[in-house]
Design an enzyme around this catalytic site. Structure first.
Site, PDB file in Angstrom:
ATOM      1  N   HIS A 269     -11.890  21.012 -24.315  1.00  0.00           N
ATOM      2  CA  HIS A 269     -12.130  21.259 -22.881  1.00  0.00           C
ATOM      3  C   HIS A 269     -10.968  20.819 -21.986  1.00  0.00           C
ATOM      4  CE1 HIS A 269     -12.756  17.024 -21.729  1.00  0.00           C
ATOM      5  NE2 HIS A 269     -13.089  16.900 -23.003  1.00  0.00           N
TER       6      HIS A 269
ATOM      7  N   HIS B  54       3.762  27.438 -28.440  1.00  0.00           N
ATOM      8  CA  HIS B  54       3.131  27.834 -29.702  1.00  0.00           C
ATOM      9  C   HIS B  54       2.252  26.691 -30.188  1.00  0.00           C
ATOM     10  CE1 HIS B  54       3.676  29.286 -34.150  1.00  0.00           C
ATOM     11  NE2 HIS B  54       2.429  29.361 -33.740  1.00  0.00           N
TER      12      HIS B  54
HETATM   13  O1  JB2 Z   1      15.615  40.565 -30.383  1.00  0.00           O
HETATM   14  C1  JB2 Z   1      14.972  40.971 -31.357  1.00  0.00           C
HETATM   15  C2  JB2 Z   1      14.833  40.222 -32.566  1.00  0.00           C
HETATM   16  N1  JB2 Z   1      15.282  39.006 -32.970  1.00  0.00           N
HETATM   17  C3  JB2 Z   1      14.791  38.812 -34.222  1.00  0.00           C
HETATM   18  N2  JB2 Z   1      14.315  42.167 -31.295  1.00  0.00           N
HETATM   19  C4  JB2 Z   1      13.576  42.654 -32.333  1.00  0.00           C
HETATM   20  N3  JB2 Z   1      12.972  43.832 -32.182  1.00  0.00           N
HETATM   21  N4  JB2 Z   1      13.439  41.965 -33.495  1.00  0.00           N
HETATM   22  C5  JB2 Z   1      14.029  40.765 -33.587  1.00  0.00           C
HETATM   23  N5  JB2 Z   1      14.055  39.886 -34.595  1.00  0.00           N
HETATM   24  C6  JB2 Z   1      13.306  40.084 -35.856  1.00  0.00           C
HETATM   25  O2  JB2 Z   1      12.134  39.299 -35.812  1.00  0.00           O
HETATM   26  C7  JB2 Z   1      14.018  39.648 -37.112  1.00  0.00           C
HETATM   27  O3  JB2 Z   1      14.938  40.615 -37.570  1.00  0.00           O
HETATM   28  C8  JB2 Z   1      12.850  39.463 -38.090  1.00  0.00           C
HETATM   29  O4  JB2 Z   1      12.530  40.628 -38.809  1.00  0.00           O
HETATM   30  C9  JB2 Z   1      11.675  39.093 -37.160  1.00  0.00           C
HETATM   31  C10 JB2 Z   1      11.249  37.648 -37.322  1.00  0.00           C
HETATM   32  O5  JB2 Z   1      10.529  37.591 -38.526  1.00  0.00           O
HETATM   33  P1  JB2 Z   1      10.213  36.243 -39.336  1.00  0.00           P
HETATM   34  O6  JB2 Z   1       9.179  36.590 -40.343  1.00  0.00           O
HETATM   35  O7  JB2 Z   1      11.491  35.639 -39.755  1.00  0.00           O
HETATM   36  O8  JB2 Z   1       9.647  35.251 -38.281  1.00  0.00           O
HETATM   37  P2  JB2 Z   1       8.414  35.433 -37.284  1.00  0.00           P
HETATM   38  O9  JB2 Z   1       8.961  35.007 -35.991  1.00  0.00           O
HETATM   39  O10 JB2 Z   1       7.764  36.731 -37.376  1.00  0.00           O
HETATM   40  O11 JB2 Z   1       7.339  34.378 -37.801  1.00  0.00           O
HETATM   41  C11 JB2 Z   1       7.572  33.001 -37.782  1.00  0.00           C
HETATM   42  O12 JB2 Z   1       6.761  32.403 -36.787  1.00  0.00           O
HETATM   43  C12 JB2 Z   1       5.344  32.589 -37.000  1.00  0.00           C
HETATM   44  C13 JB2 Z   1       4.601  32.002 -35.834  1.00  0.00           C
HETATM   45  C14 JB2 Z   1       7.227  32.639 -39.208  1.00  0.00           C
HETATM   46  O13 JB2 Z   1       7.722  31.440 -39.560  1.00  0.00           O
HETATM   47  C15 JB2 Z   1       5.717  32.683 -39.438  1.00  0.00           C
HETATM   48  O14 JB2 Z   1       5.405  32.110 -40.693  1.00  0.00           O
HETATM   49  C16 JB2 Z   1       4.947  31.992 -38.337  1.00  0.00           C
HETATM   50  N6  JB2 Z   1       3.529  32.152 -38.562  1.00  0.00           N
END
Ligand code: JB2
Length: 218
Positions: free
Chosen positions: A142, A151
């Site tokens: 609450h 996050h």
């Molecule tokens: O400026 C951007 C950019 N910068 C990075 N534009 C676009 N369209 N894409 C971007 N990316 C892309 O984000 C990267 O190339 C990569 O494919 C993706 C980030 O993927 P990743 O799996 O490395 O991290 P995440 O941020 O999706 O997830 C993290 O955070 C979550 C909260 C992970 O550690 C997860 O396990 C966690 N749950």
């Protein structure tokens, strides 16, 4: 949560996949993903294609599409904030995403583009500000106030009347007891138990949590 506009998910990594699952669960119209990594272009994730880089977004424009920010974080950092600001400046809107299996008190104030994942619980009197993530099975008790671009990672637990500053990160499975203030840009490590206020831009870890550094010293 109105779903009047189709959406593009920015990013095609782990966080984006979780969002795609959420958007499928609420029958949102998903145009596809964008990703900075050209190797991802053409992939299909949960039925949606990685369309290309962020230039794809401009081919639709802010009147035709809304955005979902699918780039996550595991520590405080500028990426989510900067991408958000850039598209807001260009007139785009970010859809908030609320999983149908989250429990959210009806009086909760939810900012634009906030993302509340499956199993999250948000009790009465809370505010979740823009572009913040309340991740899988996190619990916000609450009267908590969650700043912008925060996050709260999977399974984290916030007791009542906790304040979390802009850009802070509360790690997976961390616990923050009641009445604590977490400063802007601070980081609570996974599994920590926070029993004292955390200053801005400071990292804490352990049980009970102790400072392990700050952004300025790293
Ligand atoms: O400026 C951007 C950019 N910068 C990075 N534009 C676009 N369209 N894409 C971007 N990316 C892309 O984000 C990267 O190339 C990569 O494919 C993706 C980030 O993927 P990743 O799996 O490395 O991290 P995440 O941020 O999706 O997830 C993290 O955070 C979550 C909260 C992970 O550690 C997860 O396990 C966690 N749950």
């Amino acid at each position: 949560m109105s779903r009047v506009s189709p959406v593009i998910i920015i990013g095609a990594g782990g966080h984006a996949k979780v969002l795609a699952g959420l958007l499928n669960a609420v029958n949102a119209v998903v145009i596809g993903f964008t990703d900075a990594d050209t190797a991802r272009h053409g992939e299909t994730i949960l039925g949606h294609r990685v369309l290309g880089g962020d230039d794809v977004i401009g081919t639709y424009g802010p009147d035709k599409v809304e955005l979902v920010l699918g780039i996550g974080s595991v520590r405080p950092g500028p990426v989510r904030h900067d991408v958000w600001q850039a598209y807001k400046r260009d007139g785009y809107r970010f859809q908030s995403c609320i999983h149908p299996h989250a429990w959210i008190s009806p009086d909760t104030e939810i900012g634009a583009g906030a993302q509340i994942m499956a199993g999250a619980v948000i009790q009465p009197g809370c505010r979740i500000s823009e572009n913040s993530i309340i991740n899988t099975r996190a619990s916000v008790d609450h009267d908590c106030s969650i700043g912008a671009h925060v996050h709260i990672a999977p399974g984290a637990v916030l007791g009542g009347t906790v304040q979390v500053g802009d850009g802070a990160h509360v790690g997976t499975g961390a616990t923050v007891i009641e009445n604590i203030r977490i400063g802007d840009g601070a980081m609570v490590a996974a599994g920590a138990c926070v029993t004292q206020d955390v200053a801005a831009n400071t990292r804490v870890a352990g049980v009970p949590a102790k400072p392990i550094g700050s952004d300025k010293s790293s």
